[in-house]
Design an enzyme around this catalytic site. Structure first.
Site, PDB file in Angstrom:
ATOM      1  N   HIS A 143      36.600 -15.709  34.807  1.00  0.00           N
ATOM      2  CA  HIS A 143      35.191 -15.685  34.395  1.00  0.00           C
ATOM      3  C   HIS A 143      34.433 -15.027  35.540  1.00  0.00           C
ATOM      4  O   HIS A 143      34.807 -15.194  36.705  1.00  0.00           O
ATOM      5  CB  HIS A 143      34.611 -17.089  34.252  1.00  0.00           C
ATOM      6  CG  HIS A 143      35.253 -17.936  33.209  1.00  0.00           C
ATOM      7  ND1 HIS A 143      36.371 -18.680  33.432  1.00  0.00           N
ATOM      8  CD2 HIS A 143      34.901 -18.163  31.923  1.00  0.00           C
ATOM      9  CE1 HIS A 143      36.686 -19.341  32.331  1.00  0.00           C
ATOM     10  NE2 HIS A 143      35.822 -19.033  31.393  1.00  0.00           N
ATOM     11  N   MET A 163      42.453  -9.371  31.450  1.00  0.00           N
ATOM     12  CA  MET A 163      41.353  -9.950  30.665  1.00  0.00           C
ATOM     13  C   MET A 163      40.257 -10.465  31.592  1.00  0.00           C
ATOM     14  O   MET A 163      40.543 -10.965  32.678  1.00  0.00           O
ATOM     15  CB  MET A 163      41.915 -11.102  29.808  1.00  0.00           C
ATOM     16  CG  MET A 163      40.912 -11.842  28.967  1.00  0.00           C
ATOM     17  SD  MET A 163      40.148 -13.246  29.792  1.00  0.00           S
ATOM     18  CE  MET A 163      41.167 -14.606  29.213  1.00  0.00           C
ATOM     19  N   HIS A 188      42.979 -25.928  20.966  1.00  0.00           N
ATOM     20  CA  HIS A 188      41.777 -25.938  20.134  1.00  0.00           C
ATOM     21  C   HIS A 188      42.120 -26.041  18.648  1.00  0.00           C
ATOM     22  O   HIS A 188      41.321 -26.567  17.882  1.00  0.00           O
ATOM     23  CB  HIS A 188      40.941 -24.684  20.404  1.00  0.00           C
ATOM     24  CG  HIS A 188      40.469 -24.593  21.824  1.00  0.00           C
ATOM     25  ND1 HIS A 188      39.738 -23.540  22.294  1.00  0.00           N
ATOM     26  CD2 HIS A 188      40.623 -25.435  22.877  1.00  0.00           C
ATOM     27  CE1 HIS A 188      39.462 -23.740  23.578  1.00  0.00           C
ATOM     28  NE2 HIS A 188      40.002 -24.879  23.951  1.00  0.00           N
TER      29      HIS A 188
HETATM   30  C1  GLT Z   1      37.302 -23.024  29.450  1.00  0.00           C
HETATM   31  C2  GLT Z   1      37.829 -23.276  28.071  1.00  0.00           C
HETATM   32  C3  GLT Z   1      38.908 -22.331  27.705  1.00  0.00           C
HETATM   33  C4  GLT Z   1      38.440 -20.925  27.607  1.00  0.00           C
HETATM   34  C5  GLT Z   1      37.965 -20.369  28.880  1.00  0.00           C
HETATM   35  C6  GLT Z   1      37.394 -18.998  28.645  1.00  0.00           C
HETATM   36  S1  GLT Z   1      36.877 -21.396  29.688  1.00  0.00           S
HETATM   37  O1  GLT Z   1      38.254 -23.366  30.397  1.00  0.00           O
HETATM   38  O2  GLT Z   1      38.292 -24.620  28.005  1.00  0.00           O
HETATM   39  O3  GLT Z   1      39.546 -22.707  26.529  1.00  0.00           O
HETATM   40  O4  GLT Z   1      39.531 -20.114  27.199  1.00  0.00           O
HETATM   41  O5  GLT Z   1      36.017 -18.978  28.654  1.00  0.00           O
HETATM   42 MN    MN Z   2      41.078 -21.158  26.178  1.00  0.00          MN
HETATM   43 MN    MN Z   3      41.282 -25.725  25.999  1.00  0.00          MN
END
Ligand code: GLT
Ligand code: MN
Ligand code: MN
Length: 388
Positions: free
Chosen positions: A57, A91, A223
């Site tokens: 980042h 990236m 996620h």
């Molecule tokens: C953060 C988040 C991740 C993302 C990152 C990219 S930041 O750590 O939990 O899943 O991929 O912004």
């Molecule tokens: Mn991530």
């Molecule tokens: Mn995550």
């Protein structure tokens, strides 16, 4: 050594974020347990464990209040470290979630100044990534969401997000950066509800963008698994749409907080299907591990964690090859293929429809034969357990 075949090599395209191996173990209930490493030290560590690249980042690399001169020095030192250690930066991304200014969102916030600042910050992060020839720009909208839907119309949030994306694509074109944007979905945390909660939601949204060919997705195992979804299915849909621009590998127990655990450490079987899919289709992108070591670890433990992510990927890749060559699995797959061969409905024609309407189906006969999926799955388990 018998384990050499699981040693990471550059062609495996294994990458880590500065924020992953540099994670200091803080959580909402406790402070950091590991000392801060400099970005240069992190690059050295990644080279030592055999990674291909590092991602960041904007503010992982350049603290938010740095002067231009400080930024130049940081960039110079980091570039040298990457060159000296043969570590690439494939990236880059932008932090639109940490600072209090983003408490109501970034691209979707109600205050136009916040939205403008978020776009400006992203443009600057794109400039920074371009200095390292980053090809992919990830956008994770961690704060783009709500605790209460009283705050705005959800359709306004969607329109604002689109406006920002359209702007950023044009900026990339105007600067000849050649970026591909990869949108990363997450259903919740840190917001109660985050907009575009799944990879599928982003895939639908992308089709509404002005430069949709520049925008794809960055699915993350954790996620998808937080709400109990199937990561491999999300990835397959993205792949089939030509939109799998990046991937975040880690692991997660469904229903819990975002755990970001070592790849495949919770769900080896689901991870096996994921690796098998990526390898079978010939995914050429980065294998990015967006995970971090347990809070119990020191930096030796962080190296164990990073090595573990890569080794497990390669073990599962090996298992996938074994699966593909397995004789009995092959014969069951041939039977499945046989059932798939004849009399498919094909594309619609008037004649075809008439013939389909008049076709007789013997439902009982069709449903009478076992499909051998139990056997197929046990053979998979035998391979995973290493007894076959
Ligand atoms: C953060 C988040 C991740 C993302 C990152 C990219 S930041 O750590 O939990 O899943 O991929 O912004
Ligand atoms: Mn991530
Ligand atoms: Mn995550």
């Amino acid at each position: 050594m018998s384990n050499d075949k699981y040693a990471p090599k550059p062609e495996h395209k294994f990458t880590f974020g500065l924020w992953t191996v540099g994670n200091r173990g803080a959580d909402p209930f406790g402070t950091q347990v590991r000392a801060k490493l400099s970005s240069v030290e992190i690059v050295e560590m990644l080279a030592e464990v055999g990674a291909y690249g590092v991602n960041f980042h904007d503010n992982d690399l350049v603290p938010i209040d740095s002067t231009a001169a400080e930024q130049d020095a940081i960039v110079r030192d980091f570039k040298k470290a990457c060159d000296d250690n043969n570590i690439k930066v494939p990236m880059a991304t932008v932090n639109l979630f940490y600072e209090p200014i983003f408490r109501d969102g970034a691209f979707t916030a109600n205050d136009t100044r916040v939205r403008a600042y978020a776009v400006q910050k992203t443009m600057r992060a794109m400039d920074l990534g371009a200095e390292f020839d980053a090809e992919t720009f990830v956008l994770w909208g961690g704060r783009e969401g709500v605790e209460t839907d009283a705050c705005r119309k959800t359709t306004d949030a969607i329109k604002r997000f689109r406006e920002a994306l359209d702007y950023l694509c044009e900026y990339s074109k105007s600067q000849n950066y050649g970026y591909k944007f990869a949108l990363e979905a997450k259903p919740n945390e840190p917001r109660a509800d985050i907009y575009f909660p799944t990879t599928g939601a982003y895939l639908a949204f992308i089709e509404t963008l002005e430069n949709k060919e520049m925008v794809g997705v960055n699915p993350e195992v954790a996620h998808e698994q937080m709400p109990g979804l199937n990561m491999s299915h999300a990835v397959a849909q993205a792949w089939e749409a030509g939109k799998l621009f990046h991937i975040d590998l880690n692991d997660q127990v469904p229903g819990r907080y975002d755990q970001d655990l070592r790849f495949a450490s919770v769900s080896p079987k689901q991870s096996f299907w994921l690796v098998k899919f990526l390898e079978d289709v010939g995914y050429q992108g980065m294998r990015h591990f967006d995970a971090h070591a347990y809070r119990t670890e020191d930096y030796d433990g962080v190296k164990d964690f990073a090595r573990g992510c890569m080794k497990t990927y390669l073990i599962l890749k090996d298992k996938a090859e074994r699966w593909n060559k397995h004789e009995e699995i092959g014969s069951i797959l041939a039977e499945i293929e046989g059932a798939n061969k004849d009399n498919h409905v094909g594309s619609f024609t008037q004649d075809g429809a008439a013939s389909l309407l008049s076709r007789q189906f013997d439902r009982a006969e069709i449903a009478s034969k076992g499909l051998k999926y139990e056997r197929l799955d046990q053979l998979t388990m035998d391979i995973l357990f290493g007894v076959d």
